[in-house]
Design a protein around this motif. Structure first.
Motif, PDB file in Angstrom:
ATOM      1  N   VAL A 162       0.882  -1.186   0.000  1.00 54.41           N
ATOM      2  CA  VAL A 162       0.000   0.000   0.000  1.00 54.41           C
ATOM      3  C   VAL A 162       0.915   1.230   0.000  1.00 54.41           C
ATOM      4  CG1 VAL A 162      -1.908   1.163   1.158  1.00 54.41           C
ATOM      5  CG2 VAL A 162      -1.672  -1.321   1.367  1.00 54.41           C
ATOM      6  N   GLU A 163       0.933   1.918  -1.111  1.00 56.69           N
ATOM      7  CA  GLU A 163       1.874   3.044  -1.283  1.00 56.69           C
ATOM      8  C   GLU A 163       1.261   3.933  -2.365  1.00 56.69           C
ATOM      9  OE1 GLU A 163       5.351   4.059  -0.133  1.00 56.69           O
ATOM     10  OE2 GLU A 163       4.298   5.648  -1.232  1.00 56.69           O
ATOM     11  N   ASP A 164       1.139   5.252  -2.048  1.00 59.69           N
ATOM     12  CA  ASP A 164       0.455   6.092  -3.032  1.00 59.69           C
ATOM     13  C   ASP A 164       1.393   6.635  -4.115  1.00 59.69           C
ATOM     14  OD1 ASP A 164       1.739   7.721  -1.285  1.00 59.69           O
ATOM     15  OD2 ASP A 164       0.006   9.011  -0.827  1.00 59.69           O
ATOM     16  N   GLU A 165       2.686   6.485  -3.902  1.00 56.53           N
ATOM     17  CA  GLU A 165       3.589   6.931  -4.970  1.00 56.53           C
ATOM     18  C   GLU A 165       3.936   5.725  -5.838  1.00 56.53           C
ATOM     19  OE1 GLU A 165       6.876   9.413  -3.910  1.00 56.53           O
ATOM     20  OE2 GLU A 165       5.692  10.272  -2.246  1.00 56.53           O
ATOM     21  N   SER A 189      -3.147   2.357  -3.656  1.00 58.71           N
ATOM     22  CA  SER A 189      -2.613   3.688  -3.397  1.00 58.71           C
ATOM     23  C   SER A 189      -3.470   4.470  -2.403  1.00 58.71           C
ATOM     24  CB  SER A 189      -2.484   4.458  -4.719  1.00 58.71           C
ATOM     25  OG  SER A 189      -3.750   4.472  -5.348  1.00 58.71           O
ATOM     26  N   SER A 190      -4.568   3.875  -1.891  1.00 55.22           N
ATOM     27  CA  SER A 190      -5.368   4.566  -0.867  1.00 55.22           C
ATOM     28  C   SER A 190      -5.824   3.539   0.173  1.00 55.22           C
ATOM     29  CB  SER A 190      -6.604   5.211  -1.499  1.00 55.22           C
ATOM     30  OG  SER A 190      -7.510   4.181  -1.871  1.00 55.22           O
ATOM     31  N   GLY A 191      -6.309   4.072   1.284  1.00 58.49           N
ATOM     32  CA  GLY A 191      -6.786   3.193   2.353  1.00 58.49           C
ATOM     33  C   GLY A 191      -7.924   2.320   1.874  1.00 58.49           C
ATOM     34  N   LYS A 192      -8.915   2.945   1.234  1.00 58.85           N
ATOM     35  CA  LYS A 192     -10.095   2.206   0.767  1.00 58.85           C
ATOM     36  C   LYS A 192      -9.704   1.087  -0.191  1.00 58.85           C
ATOM     37  CE  LYS A 192     -14.216   4.983   1.088  1.00 58.85           C
ATOM     38  NZ  LYS A 192     -15.122   5.850   0.367  1.00 58.85           N
ATOM     39  N   ALA A 193      -8.799   1.480  -1.161  1.00 57.83           N
ATOM     40  CA  ALA A 193      -8.362   0.486  -2.148  1.00 57.83           C
ATOM     41  C   ALA A 193      -7.612  -0.656  -1.464  1.00 57.83           C
ATOM     42  CB  ALA A 193      -7.449   1.155  -3.176  1.00 57.83           C
ATOM     43  N   ALA A 194      -6.848  -0.300  -0.400  1.00 54.37           N
ATOM     44  CA  ALA A 194      -6.089  -1.325   0.328  1.00 54.37           C
ATOM     45  C   ALA A 194      -7.033  -2.334   0.969  1.00 54.37           C
ATOM     46  CB  ALA A 194      -5.218  -0.657   1.383  1.00 54.37           C
ATOM     47  N   GLU A 220      -9.290   9.462   2.002  1.00 56.67           N
ATOM     48  CA  GLU A 220     -10.027   9.807   3.223  1.00 56.67           C
ATOM     49  C   GLU A 220      -9.371   9.251   4.484  1.00 56.67           C
ATOM     50  OE1 GLU A 220     -14.029   8.403   2.590  1.00 56.67           O
ATOM     51  OE2 GLU A 220     -13.850   9.173   0.545  1.00 56.67           O
ATOM     52  N   ILE A 221      -8.837   8.041   4.368  1.00 57.70           N
ATOM     53  CA  ILE A 221      -8.222   7.455   5.572  1.00 57.70           C
ATOM     54  C   ILE A 221      -6.739   7.196   5.319  1.00 57.70           C
ATOM     55  CG2 ILE A 221     -10.233   6.409   6.709  1.00 57.70           C
ATOM     56  CD1 ILE A 221      -9.659   3.821   5.241  1.00 57.70           C
ATOM     57  N   ASP A 222      -5.940   7.523   6.333  1.00 57.58           N
ATOM     58  CA  ASP A 222      -4.504   7.323   6.161  1.00 57.58           C
ATOM     59  C   ASP A 222      -4.110   5.883   6.510  1.00 57.58           C
ATOM     60  OD1 ASP A 222      -4.477   7.149   8.865  1.00 57.58           O
ATOM     61  OD2 ASP A 222      -3.054   8.786   9.225  1.00 57.58           O
ATOM     62  N   THR A 232      -6.344   2.751   8.243  1.00 57.13           N
ATOM     63  CA  THR A 232      -6.548   1.565   7.401  1.00 57.13           C
ATOM     64  C   THR A 232      -6.050   0.319   8.136  1.00 57.13           C
ATOM     65  OG1 THR A 232      -6.085   2.982   5.515  1.00 57.13           O
ATOM     66  CG2 THR A 232      -6.114   0.615   5.095  1.00 57.13           C
ATOM     67  N   ALA A 233      -4.858   0.477   8.766  1.00 59.69           N
ATOM     68  CA  ALA A 233      -4.272  -0.649   9.500  1.00 59.69           C
ATOM     69  C   ALA A 233      -5.195  -1.095  10.639  1.00 59.69           C
ATOM     70  CB  ALA A 233      -2.914  -0.249  10.055  1.00 59.69           C
ATOM     71  N   SER A 234      -5.779  -0.096  11.353  1.00 55.96           N
ATOM     72  CA  SER A 234      -6.681  -0.436  12.467  1.00 55.96           C
ATOM     73  C   SER A 234      -7.829  -1.292  11.963  1.00 55.96           C
ATOM     74  CB  SER A 234      -7.299   0.821  13.089  1.00 55.96           C
ATOM     75  OG  SER A 234      -6.317   1.592  13.635  1.00 55.96           O
ATOM     76  N   TYR A 235      -8.413  -0.851  10.826  1.00 58.91           N
ATOM     77  CA  TYR A 235      -9.565  -1.564  10.285  1.00 58.91           C
ATOM     78  C   TYR A 235      -9.168  -2.999   9.909  1.00 58.91           C
ATOM     79  CZ  TYR A 235     -13.549  -2.822   7.456  1.00 58.91           C
ATOM     80  OH  TYR A 235     -14.644  -3.485   6.970  1.00 58.91           O
ATOM     81  N   ILE A 236      -8.037  -3.109   9.226  1.00 63.09           N
ATOM     82  CA  ILE A 236      -7.609  -4.440   8.751  1.00 63.09           C
ATOM     83  C   ILE A 236      -7.298  -5.370   9.931  1.00 63.09           C
ATOM     84  CG2 ILE A 236      -5.722  -5.644   7.539  1.00 63.09           C
ATOM     85  CD1 ILE A 236      -5.772  -3.320   5.529  1.00 63.09           C
TER      86      ILE A 236
END
Ligand code: ATP
Ligand code: MG
Length: 502
Positions: A9-12, A35-40, A61-63, A67-71
């Motif tokens: 997961v990397e946006d660059e 490249s985003s939290g949602k996509a991850a 929207e989410i950093d 994202t890590a917390s959700y996963i």
């Protein structure tokens, strides 16, 4: 061998590609990049990676941290953070999500590999631990034994459903309570509170077991007979970190034991009944055959019967009738005692005179030739005792002394009246065959005859009757005897007995 599947997961885009190719070079499988939290989250759900490498700062929207917390919460996939920022604030935020690794950019392939392997290992260990804990919880919740654990201060840290049921305490109320509040035990017989096994384990630092006949007092006051063991919990070496008590309900076993006891008692009574019938009929047969023989001899000799012979036969018949009468009386006496009808009616007596008269009468009917030496040094021997029962006690003891000692051996009879203490002591001592030590405890049991009496006639009722008469006066009886040397029976009676029926 299957390779580990990793999501990046990397946006660059350039950085993401570089990392992906590094991973492939290291032998991992890259299941995708996001490249985003949602996509991850979507990619993680779709590809089920075994590990996620996640940039902390990503667009959208989410950093990375959210994202890590959700996963972590929903997918249980280990995450390793990648970041260009190693500042405290970022690290603190990242820590909340309990990541499995943290790599600060720029990093080498070697750094990446080490972080991934350690992350995977940590995750595996965590999963094993969780599985073990779940298994243990299932086990403790499903076993029928009650289990309570405490910390090193005796405060409850765990209680399983079986323990909740037995103690009547719900987990929510029990946790944090002192063990003695929830696990209160008493001695079933004396009803005294017993030392809590947790206290004992903490003191002795070893496994302890409950005494027999211990009851737990449940929250509602109900008593439950239990068995238990308590063991120390050792996490750190040479230190007790807590205690676990395992206990179980013994109610059913107690019921069985009581039933068994009742059955044994009944069996014993039946045996006693059979023994009674056989002993009594046997004892009757002897004098009956004496009578029969004497009568036959009288008939046979008819007119030729001399006066001397006639007297001999008549004496034999009288003796046999007398012993049958005595046996009948003993049996009736026993029957009265068993039926609770033995009355004690004390009357004023001068004990010295009473004993002297009794001895005179006793020696006049016995032909054994034993001398009875009576001693009483007290002036005042006034007492209030049941005359009939006292007679029964002394005659039985004298009869035994005569019966169990060889002819010619004197029998000592001492009377001591202690008016200050209010007691009379009667000692009857013979120089006879004596009673084996191991059998002395059984002498007062119905029909008990010691091994010394094998060739000597008797029913084994005399001493039981004596004991009942002594009990009716609330007195005591004791015996001291040495095989081959002789026996002494000592009776202590209150000088002033009270009327009562046993
Ligand atoms: P009985 O019912 O006819 O008196 P018994 O004499 O056998 O029969 P107990 O008087 O109850 O019964 O005595 C029980 C047993 O104790 C006797 O069988 C004998 O073994 C032992 N015993 C009692 N007194 C003496 C004694 N003075 N010396 C040795 N043994 C004795
Ligand atoms: Mg006897």
């Amino acid at each position: 061998m299957e390779t580990v599947k990793i999501l990046v997961v990397e946006d660059e885009v350039i950085v993401a590609r570089t990392i992906a190719s590094q991973l492939i070079q290291l032998g991992y499988t890259v299941v995708g990049t996001a490249s985003s939290g949602k996509a991850a989250i979507a990619k993680a759900l779709e590809t089920q990676p075994e590990l996620i490498l996640m940039d902390i700062i990503i667009k959208g929207e989410i950093d990375g941290i959210d994202t890590a917390s959700y996963i972590r919460e929903h997918l249980d996939i280990p995450i390793i953070f990648l970041t260009a920022y190693g500042d405290d604030d970022t690290v603190q935020r990242a820590k909340i999500t309990q990541p499995f690794g943290y790599i600060v950019k720029p990093f080498t392939s070697k750094d990446l590999r080490i972080a991934i392997e350690i992350g995977l290992l940590k995750h595996r260990l965590e999963r094993d631990l969780r599985e073990n804990r779940d298994q243990l919880a299932t086990l403790l919740n499903s076993i029928s034994d009650a289990v309570i654990a405490t910390n090193e201060h005796g405060m409850i840290t765990f209680i399983n459903p079986a323990a909740e049921k037995l103690t009547g305490w719900h987990q929510a109320d029990a946790l944090g309570k002192d063990i003695s509040t929830v696990f209160h035990i008493v001695d079933e017989v004396t009803e005294t509170t017993l030392e809590n096994p947790v206290t004992k384990v903490l003191r002795e630092q070893k496994v302890v077991y409950l005494e027999e006949f211990t009851s737990l007092i449940a929250k509602n006051g109900q008593r439950v007979p239990i068995g238990d063991s308590a063991s120390p919990i050792r996490i750190r070496p040479n230190q007790v970190d807590g205690v676990v008590i395992v206990f179980w309900d013994l109610s059913e076993r107690r019921k069985t034991e009581l039933l068994e006891q009742a059955l044994n008692k009944e069996k014993e009574l039946n045996n006693l009944k059979s023994l009674f019938i056989s002993t009594v009929s046997h004892e009757f047969r002897n004098p009956l055959s004496v009578i029969q023989t004497a009568v036959e001899l009288i008939e046979l000799q008819g007119a030729n019967l001399t006066e001397t012979k006639k007297n001999t036969y008549l004496r034999r018949i009288k003796g046999a009738v007398q012993s049958m009468k005595q046996l009948m009386e003993d049996v009736l006496f026993m029957g009265r005692t068993e039926a609770g009808k033995l009355e004690c009616n004390p009357i004023p007596l001068t004990l010295k005179e009473f004993c002297q008269e009794l001895i005179a009468e006793f020696t006049s009917v016995t032909t054994s030739g034993h001398e009875i030496i009576f001693t009483c040094n007290n002036e005042n021997t006034e007492a209030c005792i049941d005359e009939r029962l006292l007679n029964c006690i002394l005659v039985n003891l004298l009869s035994n002394a005569v019966k169990y000692s060889p002819q010619g051996k004197a029998i000592r009879f001492d009377l001591i009246c202690d008016q200050t203490e209010g007691i009379a002591t009667f000692c009857i001592q013979d120089l006879g065959i004596g009673i084996p030590q191991s059998e002395q405890a059984h002498l007062f049991e119905s029909f008990y005859r010691a091994s010394n009496a094998k060739t000597i006639q008797g029913t084994g009722l005399g001493l039981v009757i004596v004991k009942n008469c002594v009990d009716a006066h609330q007195g005591t009886i004791s015996v001291s005897s040495q095989e081959g040397k002789g026996t002494t029976f000592t009776i202590v009676l209150p000088l002033n007995s009270e009327s009562q029926s046993l």
